[in-house]
Write a protein that holds these residues in place. Structure first.
Motif, PDB file in Angstrom:
ATOM      1  N   GLY A   1       3.472  -2.921  -3.178  1.00 54.90           N
ATOM      2  CA  GLY A   1       4.362  -2.431  -2.126  1.00 54.90           C
ATOM      3  C   GLY A   1       5.821  -2.788  -2.358  1.00 54.90           C
ATOM      4  N   GLN A   2       6.182  -3.034  -3.615  1.00 54.03           N
ATOM      5  CA  GLN A   2       7.542  -3.450  -3.926  1.00 54.03           C
ATOM      6  C   GLN A   2       8.523  -2.330  -3.557  1.00 54.03           C
ATOM      7  OE1 GLN A   2      10.279  -4.880  -7.752  1.00 54.03           O
ATOM      8  NE2 GLN A   2       8.060  -4.765  -7.973  1.00 54.03           N
ATOM      9  N   LEU A   3       9.494  -2.668  -2.739  1.00 52.14           N
ATOM     10  CA  LEU A   3      10.437  -1.671  -2.248  1.00 52.14           C
ATOM     11  C   LEU A   3      11.213  -1.005  -3.372  1.00 52.14           C
ATOM     12  CD1 LEU A   3      11.908  -3.491   0.898  1.00 52.14           C
ATOM     13  CD2 LEU A   3       9.909  -2.013   0.754  1.00 52.14           C
ATOM     14  N   ASN A   4      11.579  -1.763  -4.378  1.00 52.39           N
ATOM     15  CA  ASN A   4      12.406  -1.232  -5.467  1.00 52.39           C
ATOM     16  C   ASN A   4      11.692  -0.182  -6.311  1.00 52.39           C
ATOM     17  OD1 ASN A   4      14.625  -2.773  -4.767  1.00 52.39           O
ATOM     18  ND2 ASN A   4      14.120  -4.441  -6.163  1.00 52.39           N
ATOM     19  N   ASN A   5      10.363  -0.133  -6.223  1.00 57.67           N
ATOM     20  CA  ASN A   5       9.607   0.845  -7.011  1.00 57.67           C
ATOM     21  C   ASN A   5       9.344   2.144  -6.254  1.00 57.67           C
ATOM     22  OD1 ASN A   5       9.372  -0.637  -9.378  1.00 57.67           O
ATOM     23  ND2 ASN A   5       7.471  -1.620  -8.752  1.00 57.67           N
ATOM     24  N   MET A   6       9.798   2.220  -5.014  1.00 54.44           N
ATOM     25  CA  MET A   6       9.573   3.422  -4.218  1.00 54.44           C
ATOM     26  C   MET A   6      10.643   4.467  -4.513  1.00 54.44           C
ATOM     27  SD  MET A   6       8.557   1.658  -0.579  1.00 54.44           S
ATOM     28  CE  MET A   6       7.218   0.458  -0.487  1.00 54.44           C
ATOM     29  N   SER A   7      10.350   5.709  -4.206  1.00 54.76           N
ATOM     30  CA  SER A   7      11.327   6.776  -4.398  1.00 54.76           C
ATOM     31  C   SER A   7      12.558   6.479  -3.547  1.00 54.76           C
ATOM     32  CB  SER A   7      10.732   8.126  -4.003  1.00 54.76           C
ATOM     33  OG  SER A   7      10.459   8.175  -2.612  1.00 54.76           O
ATOM     34  N   SER A   8      13.707   6.970  -3.966  1.00 56.14           N
ATOM     35  CA  SER A   8      14.952   6.642  -3.265  1.00 56.14           C
ATOM     36  C   SER A   8      14.924   7.070  -1.801  1.00 56.14           C
ATOM     37  CB  SER A   8      16.138   7.305  -3.977  1.00 56.14           C
ATOM     38  OG  SER A   8      15.947   8.707  -4.077  1.00 56.14           O
ATOM     39  N   SER A   9      14.328   8.222  -1.509  1.00 55.92           N
ATOM     40  CA  SER A   9      14.297   8.697  -0.120  1.00 55.92           C
ATOM     41  C   SER A   9      13.418   7.818   0.748  1.00 55.92           C
ATOM     42  CB  SER A   9      13.807  10.146  -0.075  1.00 55.92           C
ATOM     43  OG  SER A   9      12.517  10.256  -0.647  1.00 55.92           O
ATOM     44  N   TYR A  10      12.260   7.404   0.224  1.00 55.65           N
ATOM     45  CA  TYR A  10      11.355   6.574   1.026  1.00 55.65           C
ATOM     46  C   TYR A  10      11.813   5.126   1.050  1.00 55.65           C
ATOM     47  CZ  TYR A  10       7.054   5.011   3.224  1.00 55.65           C
ATOM     48  OH  TYR A  10       6.156   4.480   4.117  1.00 55.65           O
ATOM     49  N   ARG A  11      12.480   4.692  -0.017  1.00 47.22           N
ATOM     50  CA  ARG A  11      12.960   3.313  -0.083  1.00 47.22           C
ATOM     51  C   ARG A  11      13.891   2.988   1.078  1.00 47.22           C
ATOM     52  NH1 ARG A  11      16.323   2.941  -4.797  1.00 47.22           N
ATOM     53  NH2 ARG A  11      14.429   3.650  -5.841  1.00 47.22           N
ATOM     54  N   LEU A  12      14.704   3.962   1.473  1.00 45.29           N
ATOM     55  CA  LEU A  12      15.611   3.750   2.601  1.00 45.29           C
ATOM     56  C   LEU A  12      14.825   3.501   3.883  1.00 45.29           C
ATOM     57  CD1 LEU A  12      18.428   3.741   3.872  1.00 45.29           C
ATOM     58  CD2 LEU A  12      18.262   6.241   4.061  1.00 45.29           C
ATOM     59  N   LYS A  13      13.790   4.307   4.127  1.00 43.15           N
ATOM     60  CA  LYS A  13      12.954   4.130   5.319  1.00 43.15           C
ATOM     61  C   LYS A  13      12.252   2.776   5.285  1.00 43.15           C
ATOM     62  CE  LYS A  13      11.877   9.089   5.553  1.00 43.15           C
ATOM     63  NZ  LYS A  13      10.774  10.094   5.475  1.00 43.15           N
ATOM     64  N   ALA A  14      11.722   2.438   4.115  1.00 40.54           N
ATOM     65  CA  ALA A  14      10.994   1.178   3.978  1.00 40.54           C
ATOM     66  C   ALA A  14      11.915  -0.020   4.184  1.00 40.54           C
ATOM     67  CB  ALA A  14      10.339   1.104   2.604  1.00 40.54           C
TER      68      ALA A  14
ATOM     69  N   CYS B   1       7.047  -7.907   0.010  1.00 47.34           N
ATOM     70  CA  CYS B   1       7.387  -6.555  -0.441  1.00 47.34           C
ATOM     71  C   CYS B   1       8.811  -6.468  -0.989  1.00 47.34           C
ATOM     72  CB  CYS B   1       7.212  -5.548   0.700  1.00 47.34           C
ATOM     73  SG  CYS B   1       5.475  -5.208   1.089  1.00 47.34           S
ATOM     74  N   ASN B   2       9.630  -7.446  -0.677  1.00 49.62           N
ATOM     75  CA  ASN B   2      10.985  -7.483  -1.217  1.00 49.62           C
ATOM     76  C   ASN B   2      11.033  -8.091  -2.613  1.00 49.62           C
ATOM     77  OD1 ASN B   2      13.335  -6.501   0.493  1.00 49.62           O
ATOM     78  ND2 ASN B   2      12.170  -7.622   2.040  1.00 49.62           N
ATOM     79  N   GLY B   3       9.917  -8.647  -3.070  1.00 46.22           N
ATOM     80  CA  GLY B   3       9.883  -9.269  -4.385  1.00 46.22           C
ATOM     81  C   GLY B   3       9.000  -8.516  -5.357  1.00 46.22           C
TER      82      GLY B   3
ATOM     83  N   THR C   1      -1.347  10.787  -5.125  1.00 47.19           N
ATOM     84  CA  THR C   1      -0.014  11.225  -5.558  1.00 47.19           C
ATOM     85  C   THR C   1       0.965  11.335  -4.399  1.00 47.19           C
ATOM     86  OG1 THR C   1      -0.721  13.547  -5.399  1.00 47.19           O
ATOM     87  CG2 THR C   1      -0.886  12.483  -7.566  1.00 47.19           C
ATOM     88  N   ASP C   2       0.460  11.464  -3.158  1.00 50.99           N
ATOM     89  CA  ASP C   2       1.362  11.584  -2.011  1.00 50.99           C
ATOM     90  C   ASP C   2       1.507  10.275  -1.243  1.00 50.99           C
ATOM     91  OD1 ASP C   2      -1.251  11.707  -1.058  1.00 50.99           O
ATOM     92  OD2 ASP C   2      -0.801  13.186   0.500  1.00 50.99           O
ATOM     93  N   ASP C   3       1.167   9.166  -1.886  1.00 50.30           N
ATOM     94  CA  ASP C   3       1.353   7.843  -1.283  1.00 50.30           C
ATOM     95  C   ASP C   3       2.674   7.265  -1.786  1.00 50.30           C
ATOM     96  OD1 ASP C   3       1.292   5.248  -0.340  1.00 50.30           O
ATOM     97  OD2 ASP C   3      -0.793   4.885  -0.929  1.00 50.30           O
ATOM     98  N   GLU C   4       3.646   7.156  -0.909  1.00 51.37           N
ATOM     99  CA  GLU C   4       4.969   6.650  -1.281  1.00 51.37           C
ATOM    100  C   GLU C   4       4.978   5.139  -1.487  1.00 51.37           C
ATOM    101  OE1 GLU C   4       7.575   8.331  -2.002  1.00 51.37           O
ATOM    102  OE2 GLU C   4       7.615  10.226  -0.932  1.00 51.37           O
ATOM    103  N   ILE C   5       3.988   4.458  -0.923  1.00 54.55           N
ATOM    104  CA  ILE C   5       3.942   2.998  -0.986  1.00 54.55           C
ATOM    105  C   ILE C   5       3.165   2.536  -2.227  1.00 54.55           C
ATOM    106  CG2 ILE C   5       3.219   0.890   0.196  1.00 54.55           C
ATOM    107  CD1 ILE C   5       3.446   2.533   2.841  1.00 54.55           C
ATOM    108  N   ALA C   6       1.892   2.915  -2.282  1.00 55.38           N
ATOM    109  CA  ALA C   6       1.038   2.533  -3.407  1.00 55.38           C
ATOM    110  C   ALA C   6       1.153   3.570  -4.511  1.00 55.38           C
ATOM    111  CB  ALA C   6      -0.403   2.376  -2.949  1.00 55.38           C
ATOM    112  N   ASN C   7       2.360   3.747  -5.021  1.00 54.73           N
ATOM    113  CA  ASN C   7       2.554   4.658  -6.147  1.00 54.73           C
ATOM    114  C   ASN C   7       2.090   3.982  -7.438  1.00 54.73           C
ATOM    115  OD1 ASN C   7       4.700   2.930  -6.949  1.00 54.73           O
ATOM    116  ND2 ASN C   7       6.121   4.053  -5.657  1.00 54.73           N
ATOM    117  N   ASP C   8       2.091   4.721  -8.531  1.00 56.69           N
ATOM    118  CA  ASP C   8       1.567   4.175  -9.785  1.00 56.69           C
ATOM    119  C   ASP C   8       2.298   2.911 -10.223  1.00 56.69           C
ATOM    120  OD1 ASP C   8      -0.224   6.260  -9.833  1.00 56.69           O
ATOM    121  OD2 ASP C   8       0.824   7.416 -11.372  1.00 56.69           O
TER     122      ASP C   8
END
Length: 296
Positions: free
Chosen positions: A140-153, A194-196, A226-233
Protein backbone atom coordinates in the motif's frame (compact mmCIF):
# COMPACT_ATOMS: atom_id res chain seq x y z
CA UNK A 1 -22.03 -29.15 -2.64
CA UNK A 2 -22.15 -29.93 1.07
CA UNK A 3 -24.57 -28.49 3.57
CA UNK A 4 -22.93 -26.19 6.09
CA UNK A 5 -23.56 -25.19 9.67
CA UNK A 6 -22.55 -21.76 10.93
CA UNK A 7 -22.50 -20.34 14.45
CA UNK A 8 -21.19 -17.23 16.16
CA UNK A 9 -18.48 -17.67 18.78
CA UNK A 10 -16.14 -15.63 20.96
CA UNK A 11 -12.42 -16.32 20.76
CA UNK A 12 -10.11 -15.57 23.67
CA UNK A 13 -6.72 -14.12 22.73
CA UNK A 14 -3.50 -14.72 24.65
CA UNK A 15 -3.76 -11.32 26.34
CA UNK A 16 -7.26 -12.08 27.65
CA UNK A 17 -9.19 -10.02 25.09
CA UNK A 18 -12.13 -11.59 23.26
CA UNK A 19 -12.99 -11.16 19.60
CA UNK A 20 -16.21 -12.01 17.76
CA UNK A 21 -16.11 -14.70 15.08
CA UNK A 22 -18.29 -17.01 13.00
CA UNK A 23 -17.41 -20.62 12.33
CA UNK A 24 -18.61 -22.53 9.25
CA UNK A 25 -18.58 -26.32 9.38
CA UNK A 26 -19.28 -28.63 6.44
CA UNK A 27 -21.43 -31.63 7.30
CA UNK A 28 -19.27 -34.09 5.38
CA UNK A 29 -15.56 -34.93 5.37
CA UNK A 30 -13.27 -31.97 6.13
CA UNK A 31 -10.74 -31.29 3.38
CA UNK A 32 -8.98 -28.55 5.33
CA UNK A 33 -9.62 -25.46 7.44
CA UNK A 34 -9.35 -21.79 6.55
CA UNK A 35 -8.69 -18.62 8.50
CA UNK A 36 -10.17 -15.64 6.67
CA UNK A 37 -8.30 -12.54 7.81
CA UNK A 38 -10.09 -9.27 6.98
CA UNK A 39 -8.94 -6.00 5.46
CA UNK A 40 -8.49 -2.94 7.67
CA UNK A 41 -11.81 -1.93 9.19
CA UNK A 42 -13.88 -4.54 7.33
CA UNK A 43 -16.30 -6.52 9.46
CA UNK A 44 -16.67 -10.27 9.14
CA UNK A 45 -20.15 -10.18 7.61
CA UNK A 46 -18.51 -8.98 4.39
CA UNK A 47 -16.99 -12.45 3.96
CA UNK A 48 -20.14 -14.47 4.76
CA UNK A 49 -21.05 -15.58 1.22
CA UNK A 50 -17.47 -16.47 0.37
CA UNK A 51 -17.16 -18.44 3.62
CA UNK A 52 -20.35 -20.38 2.84
CA UNK A 53 -18.96 -21.20 -0.59
CA UNK A 54 -15.75 -22.62 0.85
CA UNK A 55 -17.57 -24.54 3.55
CA UNK A 56 -20.04 -26.00 1.06
CA UNK A 57 -17.00 -27.36 -0.77
CA UNK A 58 -15.70 -29.21 2.27
CA UNK A 59 -13.64 -26.65 4.20
CA UNK A 60 -14.02 -25.50 7.77
CA UNK A 61 -13.86 -21.72 7.97
CA UNK A 62 -13.55 -19.05 10.63
CA UNK A 63 -14.11 -15.37 9.84
CA UNK A 64 -13.77 -12.74 12.53
CA UNK A 65 -13.87 -9.09 13.54
CA UNK A 66 -10.51 -7.70 14.59
CA UNK A 67 -10.50 -6.12 18.03
CA UNK A 68 -11.80 -2.56 17.95
CA UNK A 69 -13.96 -3.36 14.90
CA UNK A 70 -17.72 -4.10 14.72
CA UNK A 71 -18.72 -6.76 17.30
CA UNK A 72 -15.17 -6.98 18.66
CA UNK A 73 -15.26 -3.34 19.76
CA UNK A 74 -15.55 -3.14 23.54
CA UNK A 75 -16.58 0.16 25.09
CA UNK A 76 -15.94 3.59 23.61
CA UNK A 77 -13.79 3.49 20.49
CA UNK A 78 -11.98 6.61 21.71
CA UNK A 79 -10.63 4.60 24.65
CA UNK A 80 -9.35 1.77 22.47
CA UNK A 81 -5.60 1.09 22.55
CA UNK A 82 -5.81 -1.27 19.57
CA UNK A 83 -3.16 -1.13 16.84
CA UNK A 84 -2.65 -2.86 13.51
CA UNK A 85 0.24 -4.68 15.10
CA UNK A 86 -1.88 -6.37 17.77
CA UNK A 87 -4.23 -7.67 15.09
CA UNK A 88 -1.31 -9.69 13.72
CA UNK A 89 0.29 -10.52 17.05
CA UNK A 90 -2.84 -11.32 19.08
CA UNK A 91 -6.03 -11.72 17.03
CA UNK A 92 -4.87 -13.76 14.05
CA UNK A 93 -2.86 -16.30 16.12
CA UNK A 94 -5.85 -16.79 18.43
CA UNK A 95 -8.15 -17.46 15.48
CA UNK A 96 -5.70 -19.99 14.04
CA UNK A 97 -5.56 -21.77 17.42
CA UNK A 98 -9.36 -21.88 17.50
CA UNK A 99 -9.41 -23.19 13.92
CA UNK A 100 -7.09 -26.02 14.97
CA UNK A 101 -9.30 -26.87 17.95
CA UNK A 102 -12.49 -26.78 15.90
CA UNK A 103 -11.06 -28.80 13.00
CA UNK A 104 -8.29 -31.03 14.37
CA UNK A 105 -5.96 -33.24 12.34
CA UNK A 106 -6.25 -31.46 9.02
CA UNK A 107 -4.38 -28.79 7.05
CA UNK A 108 -4.74 -25.05 7.73
CA UNK A 109 -4.75 -22.17 5.27
CA UNK A 110 -4.86 -18.40 5.44
CA UNK A 111 -7.01 -16.42 3.04
CA UNK A 112 -5.99 -12.83 3.65
CA UNK A 113 -7.64 -9.71 2.34
CA UNK A 114 -5.37 -6.67 2.23
CA UNK A 115 -4.16 -6.24 5.86
CA UNK A 116 -5.17 -9.82 6.60
CA UNK A 117 -2.39 -11.01 4.32
CA UNK A 118 0.09 -8.29 5.19
CA UNK A 119 0.11 -9.14 8.89
CA UNK A 120 0.74 -12.89 8.64
CA UNK A 121 4.42 -12.51 9.56
CA UNK A 122 3.44 -11.15 12.96
CA UNK A 123 1.67 -14.40 13.88
CA UNK A 124 3.83 -16.44 16.26
CA UNK A 125 2.18 -19.61 14.90
CA UNK A 126 2.27 -18.69 11.20
CA UNK A 127 4.49 -21.69 10.40
CA UNK A 128 1.60 -23.98 11.36
CA UNK A 129 -0.22 -22.89 8.20
CA UNK A 130 -0.03 -25.02 5.07
CA UNK A 131 -0.53 -22.22 2.55
CA UNK A 132 -1.45 -18.58 2.00
CA UNK A 133 -3.91 -17.15 -0.53
CA UNK A 134 -3.97 -13.37 -0.45
CA UNK A 135 -6.19 -10.98 -2.34
CA UNK A 136 -5.29 -7.27 -2.63
CA UNK A 137 -2.48 -7.71 -0.10
CA UNK A 138 0.37 -5.34 -0.83
CA UNK A 139 2.49 -2.74 0.92
CA UNK A 140 0.00 0.00 0.00
CA UNK A 141 2.97 2.31 -0.45
CA UNK A 142 1.65 5.71 -1.49
CA UNK A 143 4.60 6.49 -3.74
CA UNK A 144 3.86 3.46 -5.94
CA UNK A 145 0.30 4.53 -6.72
CA UNK A 146 -0.74 6.32 -9.90
CA UNK A 147 -0.41 10.10 -9.68
CA UNK A 148 -4.18 10.67 -9.76
CA UNK A 149 -4.93 8.17 -6.99
CA UNK A 150 -1.85 9.11 -4.97
CA UNK A 151 -3.36 12.53 -4.33
CA UNK A 152 -6.56 10.98 -2.94
CA UNK A 153 -4.59 8.51 -0.85
CA UNK A 154 -2.37 11.25 0.57
CA UNK A 155 -5.39 13.36 1.50
CA UNK A 156 -6.93 10.40 3.33
CA UNK A 157 -3.76 9.17 5.01
CA UNK A 158 -1.97 12.40 5.80
CA UNK A 159 -4.83 14.85 6.28
CA UNK A 160 -8.08 13.04 7.04
CA UNK A 161 -6.66 10.49 9.50
CA UNK A 162 -4.71 12.91 11.75
CA UNK A 163 -7.47 15.54 11.58
CA UNK A 164 -10.19 13.02 12.41
CA UNK A 165 -8.15 11.61 15.30
CA UNK A 166 -7.71 15.08 16.77
CA UNK A 167 -11.32 16.18 16.29
CA UNK A 168 -13.14 12.94 17.17
CA UNK A 169 -10.63 10.74 19.03
CA UNK A 170 -10.74 8.10 16.28
CA UNK A 171 -10.81 7.92 12.49
CA UNK A 172 -14.25 8.18 10.93
CA UNK A 173 -13.25 6.11 7.90
CA UNK A 174 -16.89 5.15 7.36
CA UNK A 175 -17.53 8.71 6.18
CA UNK A 176 -15.58 8.06 3.00
CA UNK A 177 -16.51 4.43 2.44
CA UNK A 178 -13.42 2.92 4.05
CA UNK A 179 -15.10 0.38 6.31
CA UNK A 180 -15.82 0.67 10.03
CA UNK A 181 -14.61 3.50 12.29
CA UNK A 182 -10.98 2.91 13.23
CA UNK A 183 -9.35 3.22 16.64
CA UNK A 184 -6.85 6.06 16.43
CA UNK A 185 -3.75 3.88 16.88
CA UNK A 186 -4.87 1.54 14.10
CA UNK A 187 -5.30 4.47 11.72
CA UNK A 188 -2.05 6.10 12.79
CA UNK A 189 -0.03 2.91 12.28
CA UNK A 190 -1.77 2.32 8.94
CA UNK A 191 -0.76 5.83 7.89
CA UNK A 192 2.84 5.41 9.03
CA UNK A 193 3.27 2.06 7.31
CA UNK A 194 1.77 3.17 3.98
CA UNK A 195 4.01 6.22 3.92
CA UNK A 196 7.10 4.01 3.99
CA UNK A 197 8.55 1.10 2.05
CA UNK A 198 7.54 -2.46 2.86
CA UNK A 199 4.50 -1.66 5.04
CA UNK A 200 5.17 -3.39 8.40
CA UNK A 201 8.90 -3.28 7.67
CA UNK A 202 8.72 0.38 8.73
CA UNK A 203 8.22 -0.84 12.31
CA UNK A 204 10.99 -3.46 12.40
CA UNK A 205 13.30 -2.72 15.33
CA UNK A 206 10.87 -0.11 16.65
CA UNK A 207 7.51 -1.48 17.75
CA UNK A 208 8.02 -4.84 15.98
CA UNK A 209 10.88 -6.73 17.60
CA UNK A 210 9.80 -10.30 16.89
CA UNK A 211 8.36 -11.58 13.62
CA UNK A 212 8.47 -14.46 11.14
CA UNK A 213 8.63 -12.57 7.85
CA UNK A 214 12.12 -13.92 7.24
CA UNK A 215 11.17 -17.50 8.13
CA UNK A 216 7.88 -18.15 6.34
CA UNK A 217 8.41 -20.35 3.28
CA UNK A 218 4.84 -21.56 2.73
CA UNK A 219 3.31 -21.94 -0.72
CA UNK A 220 1.58 -18.63 -1.40
CA UNK A 221 -0.55 -17.08 -4.12
CA UNK A 222 -0.88 -13.30 -4.27
CA UNK A 223 -3.87 -12.15 -6.28
CA UNK A 224 -4.70 -8.62 -7.36
CA UNK A 225 -6.71 -6.87 -10.06
CA UNK A 226 -5.75 -4.46 -12.83
CA UNK A 227 -8.31 -1.94 -11.52
CA UNK A 228 -6.95 -1.93 -7.96
CA UNK A 229 -5.18 1.40 -7.40
CA UNK A 230 -3.85 0.32 -4.00
CA UNK A 231 -2.62 -3.26 -4.46
CA UNK A 232 -1.06 -2.64 -7.85
CA UNK A 233 1.76 -4.83 -9.15
CA UNK A 234 4.47 -2.54 -7.75
CA UNK A 235 2.99 -2.66 -4.25
CA UNK A 236 2.49 -6.43 -4.34
CA UNK A 237 6.17 -6.75 -5.26
CA UNK A 238 7.07 -4.33 -2.46
CA UNK A 239 5.15 -6.42 0.09
CA UNK A 240 6.74 -9.65 -1.12
CA UNK A 241 10.17 -8.08 -0.65
CA UNK A 242 9.52 -8.03 3.12
CA UNK A 243 9.40 -11.82 3.18
CA UNK A 244 12.61 -13.80 2.95
CA UNK A 245 12.18 -17.44 1.96
CA UNK A 246 8.55 -17.04 0.87
CA UNK A 247 9.38 -14.42 -1.74
CA UNK A 248 11.39 -16.76 -3.96
CA UNK A 249 8.52 -19.23 -4.51
CA UNK A 250 5.49 -16.95 -4.25
CA UNK A 251 3.07 -17.05 -7.18
CA UNK A 252 1.10 -14.05 -8.41
CA UNK A 253 -2.14 -13.77 -10.36
CA UNK A 254 -3.69 -10.59 -11.73
CA UNK A 255 -7.37 -10.45 -12.69
CA UNK A 256 -8.86 -8.25 -15.38
CA UNK A 257 -12.55 -7.62 -14.69
CA UNK A 258 -13.39 -7.69 -18.41
CA UNK A 259 -12.12 -11.25 -18.73
CA UNK A 260 -14.83 -12.39 -16.33
CA UNK A 261 -17.70 -10.20 -17.49
CA UNK A 262 -17.43 -8.01 -14.39
CA UNK A 263 -17.73 -4.23 -14.20
CA UNK A 264 -15.04 -4.03 -11.52
CA UNK A 265 -13.02 -6.00 -9.02
CA UNK A 266 -10.79 -3.34 -7.49
CA UNK A 267 -9.61 -3.67 -3.92
CA UNK A 268 -12.78 -5.17 -2.46
CA UNK A 269 -15.05 -6.91 -4.94
CA UNK A 270 -13.38 -10.35 -5.07
CA UNK A 271 -15.41 -11.33 -1.99
CA UNK A 272 -18.69 -9.99 -3.35
CA UNK A 273 -21.31 -12.54 -4.37
CA UNK A 274 -21.44 -10.75 -7.73
CA UNK A 275 -17.84 -11.87 -8.27
CA UNK A 276 -18.39 -15.54 -7.45
CA UNK A 277 -17.09 -16.37 -10.92
CA UNK A 278 -13.64 -15.67 -9.40
CA UNK A 279 -14.01 -17.90 -6.37
CA UNK A 280 -12.99 -21.17 -8.09
CA UNK A 281 -9.47 -19.73 -8.28
CA UNK A 282 -9.30 -19.82 -4.48
CA UNK A 283 -10.89 -23.26 -4.33
CA UNK A 284 -8.48 -24.67 -6.90
CA UNK A 285 -5.53 -23.32 -4.87
CA UNK A 286 -6.88 -24.86 -1.68
CA UNK A 287 -7.52 -28.23 -3.33
CA UNK A 288 -3.98 -28.29 -4.68
CA UNK A 289 -2.36 -27.31 -1.39
CA UNK A 290 -4.52 -29.66 0.68
CA UNK A 291 -3.57 -32.50 -1.65
CA UNK A 292 0.12 -31.62 -1.41
CA UNK A 293 -0.07 -31.51 2.37
CA UNK A 294 -1.76 -34.93 2.51
CA UNK A 295 1.05 -36.45 0.44
CA UNK A 296 3.77 -35.30 2.85
Amino acid sequence: MDKTISSDIKIKCADGEYIAATIHSPTSHIKGAILIAPATGIKRQFYANFSNYLSSNGYGVIRFDNRGIAESLVGDINNSKVSLQCWGEQDMPAVLTQLQKSFPNTNYHLIGHSAGGQLVGLMHNALELSSIFNFASSSGQLNNMSSSYRLKANIFMNLFIPLSNVLFGHTKSQWIGMGEPLPKNVAKQWRDWCNGQGYVKVAFGKTVNHHLYDKISLPSLWVNSTDDEIANDANVKDMLSVFGQLNANAKTLTFNANDYGLDEIGHMKFFSKKSKVLWPHALEWLEQQSSNTAKK
